[in-house]
Write an enzyme that holds these catalytic residues in place. Structure first.
Site, short mmCIF file in Angstrom:
data_model
loop_
_atom_site.label_atom_id
_atom_site.label_comp_id
_atom_site.label_asym_id
_atom_site.label_seq_id
_atom_site.Cartn_x
_atom_site.Cartn_y
_atom_site.Cartn_z
N GLU A 114 0.05 2.65 -8.74
CA GLU A 114 0.73 3.86 -8.23
C GLU A 114 2.16 3.86 -8.76
O GLU A 114 2.89 2.88 -8.55
CB GLU A 114 0.77 3.89 -6.70
CG GLU A 114 -0.52 4.31 -6.04
CD GLU A 114 -0.39 4.54 -4.54
OE1 GLU A 114 0.67 5.04 -4.10
OE2 GLU A 114 -1.34 4.19 -3.82
N GLN A 124 -0.05 11.39 -8.36
CA GLN A 124 -1.49 11.53 -8.40
C GLN A 124 -1.83 12.61 -9.44
O GLN A 124 -0.91 13.20 -10.01
CB GLN A 124 -2.01 11.92 -7.03
CG GLN A 124 -1.57 10.91 -5.94
CD GLN A 124 -2.20 11.18 -4.58
OE1 GLN A 124 -3.00 12.08 -4.39
NE2 GLN A 124 -1.80 10.37 -3.60
N ASN A 173 -2.96 5.56 1.17
CA ASN A 173 -2.93 5.30 2.61
C ASN A 173 -4.21 5.77 3.29
O ASN A 173 -4.65 5.18 4.28
CB ASN A 173 -1.72 6.01 3.24
CG ASN A 173 -0.41 5.46 2.72
OD1 ASN A 173 -0.35 4.35 2.19
ND2 ASN A 173 0.66 6.22 2.86
N ASN A 193 -5.20 -1.04 0.18
CA ASN A 193 -4.03 -0.33 -0.36
C ASN A 193 -2.77 -0.70 0.41
O ASN A 193 -2.77 -0.67 1.65
CB ASN A 193 -4.26 1.19 -0.22
CG ASN A 193 -3.04 1.98 -0.63
OD1 ASN A 193 -2.71 2.05 -1.82
ND2 ASN A 193 -2.34 2.58 0.32
N GLU A 194 -1.74 -1.05 -0.30
CA GLU A 194 -0.40 -1.29 0.28
C GLU A 194 -0.47 -2.02 1.62
O GLU A 194 0.13 -1.59 2.61
CB GLU A 194 0.36 0.04 0.41
CG GLU A 194 0.61 0.68 -0.93
CD GLU A 194 1.59 1.86 -0.91
OE1 GLU A 194 1.94 2.35 0.18
OE2 GLU A 194 1.99 2.28 -2.01
N TYR A 251 7.77 3.95 -6.61
CA TYR A 251 8.17 5.36 -6.73
C TYR A 251 9.68 5.41 -6.88
O TYR A 251 10.39 4.57 -6.30
CB TYR A 251 7.75 6.16 -5.49
CG TYR A 251 6.26 6.31 -5.35
CD1 TYR A 251 5.58 7.35 -5.96
CD2 TYR A 251 5.51 5.39 -4.59
CE1 TYR A 251 4.20 7.49 -5.84
CE2 TYR A 251 4.13 5.53 -4.47
CZ TYR A 251 3.48 6.59 -5.09
OH TYR A 251 2.11 6.72 -4.97
#
Ligand code: AHR
Length: 512
Positions: free
Chosen positions: A316, A362, A97, A197-198, A268
């Site tokens: 991720e 991470q 983010n 990103n995203e 996730y």
């Protein structure tokens, strides 16, 4: 007499049938390995990682100037050592983010002249003392490939292409000469670049719909590749599974099919309900997302008549829930989390033909396998499966046949054994990865070879602990890898996978 005999026979058959059902429920299993049933080459980049300007990942994690544990560049030596032990082939940076508000030019040149900014992704102050050149120097120290993500949130196409120029053009242009002036004579040669990103997430700065992202990313990628035609580009695929994520991937690829080499997926998982068996099955969704995305890639390649492949970069993934939203997001992992991470890695191996990069989110402190304090560091539980895979599981992924008991989660059948395997032709060995999801029982498994024979000393590495909630700390490593060996000869052998464990068996094989 005849009737008695018949009844006796029926009774015997029923005892036999009951026995075979009991056999199946008695936690016995079979795994058949066939080195000719090949899925695809394992790209070592599936054991990649990610560092973001978030909490203590960069500052206090990989970079801590003034610490007695750091070198003259401010890089934590113990973290570099641990990173090398993880054998990390590629590391994504600077977000996450964070990148959607990041202006890379803030992070170059004399450190005392770099601006401090408010990071709106996480609400921190970013003093930009760690930037492009520091990151590249760190990557070279730990022998890993840098993977940059550009800001397609609040950033511009010019910023994106200028970053490529700064990093990859040798000399004689404004940005390449600026890099030289900043002390880096040779180009950084950054090969992998993420296009934002995203961007499908409403939480993202500069969030867009698929059309707006597709158009913007297309223009940015054209400019970036015109600066350096050899770079590899990663489209921001799905991360927001609450929406129509399939539509997102399809639309994005419709725009970018001629420009990108990968499409990214993020996922996730969590165990807020504290339901062990359900948690152990959560990564099944990741495999489904891979299969669906693979289908979309094929569709778009075919519509566009593109021959070159587009792969998935699962850039991720992790377990993340306890510390989510807390400052720093410092998750302390337990044994069940380590097993779940092992199932993610099994999935990447099982889909090695299409997943060619994956990055655990991470590396340090923030949802991470390495946890630092001012005094040192310790390895979290999730460190161990990653270390085993990244150091040993290479070659060609092979499709193992698995017959074992299953359990039910809603309408899903979940096998107790989650398996992946690979054939390392160069070293004549098969690598077998098995997560035994059973909480209480070992599963005795007949492991057989369908082609060639096992012959030699097999190495058995088990990640386990006394309890699924066991955690590691500075004081104690409750969960870690225990290694032993076992002689194997012939077409099969039996091994009992302990309850709640991840096991890697490396088996010498004579194939000819
Ligand atoms: O890894 C933590 C965050 O999770 C990343 O910044 C973002 O991309 C994802 O939502």
């Amino acid at each position: 007499m005849k009737t008695i005999a018949r009844q006796l026979t029926i009774a015997l058959i029923s005892i036999f049938l009951t026995a075979s059902i009991t056999f199946a429920q008695n936690n016995q299993a079979r795994i058949k390995l066939d080195i000719e049933r090949q899925i695809g080459e394992i790209d070592k980049m599936i054991y990649g990682n990610f560092v973001e300007h978030l909490g203590r990942c960069i500052y206090g994690g990989i970079y801590e100037p003034g610490s007695p544990l750091s070198d003259e560049n401010g890089f934590r030596k113990d973290v570099m050592k641990a990173t090398k032990e993880l054998n990390v082939p590629i590391i994504r940076w600077p977000g996450g983010n964070f990148v959607s508000g990041y202006h890379w030019e803030d992070g170059i040149g004399p450190v005392d002249q770099r601006p401090t900014r408010i990071d709106l992704a996480w609400g921190f102050r970013e003093d930009n003392s760690f930037g492009t050149d520091e990151y590249i120097d760190w990557c070279r120290e730990v022998n890993t490939e840098p993977y940059f993500c550009v800001n397609l949130g609040t950033g511009t196409m010019d910023e994106a292409r200028n970053w490529v120029e700064y990093c990859n053009v040798e000399k004689g242009t404004y940005y390449s000469d600026l890099r030289i002036k900043n002390g880096h004579k040779g180009p950084h040669n950054v090969k992998y670049w993420g296009l934002g990103n995203e961007m499908d997430g409403h939480w993202q700065m500069g969030h867009k719909n698929a059309e707006d992202y597709g158009k913007f990313a297309l223009e940015a990628s054209k400019l970036m590749k015109w600066i350096d035609k050899d770079i590899k580009l990663v489209a921001a695929g799905s991360s927001n599974y609450g929406g129509d994520w399939i539509h997102w991937n399809r639309r994005v690829l419709e725009y970018l099919v001629h420009h990108v080499d990968y499409i990214a997926l993020h996922n996730y998982v969590e165990n807020r309900e504290n339901n062990y068996y359900k948690f152990m099955a959560t990564t099944q969704f990741a495999e489904e997302a891979i299969k669906i995305t693979e289908g979309i890639i094929r569709e778009e390649l075919s519509k566009a008549k593109r021959i070159d492949p587009i792969y998935i970069a699962f850039d991720e993934y992790n377990v993340w829930y306890r510390a989510q939203g807390q400052e720093g997001n410092e998750e302390i992992y337990n044994l069940e989390d380590a097993l779940v991470v092992a199932t993610y890695l099994n999935i990447f191996v099982r889909n090695a033909h299409i997943v060619k990069m994956a990055n655990l989110a991470q590396l340090v402190n923030v949802i991470a396998p390495i946890f630092t304090t001012e005094k040192g560091l310790f390895y979290q539980t999730i460190f161990y499966p990653l270390q085993l895979f990244a150091n040993n599981c290479f070659g060609t992924a092979i499709d193992a046949f698995v017959d074992c008991d299953t359990y039910q989660v809603k309408d899903r059948e979940v096998p107790y054994l989650d398996v992946s395997s690979a054939y390392d032709k160069e070293n004549d060995k098969i690598i077998l990865n098995v997560v035994n999801r059973h909480k209480d029982t070992a599963i005795s498994t007949e492991i057989s070879s369908q082609y060639g024979i096992f012959n030699g000393e097999a190495t058995i590495s088990v990640v386990n602990g006394n309890d699924i909630k066991d955690e590691n700390s500075m004081e104690k490593q409750m969960v870690k890898t225990q290694t032993s060996s076992m002689k194997v000869k012939g077409e099969e052998f039996t091994y009992s996978f302990p309850a709640h464990s991840y096991t890697m068996i490396t088996i010498p094989v004579e194939a000819d």
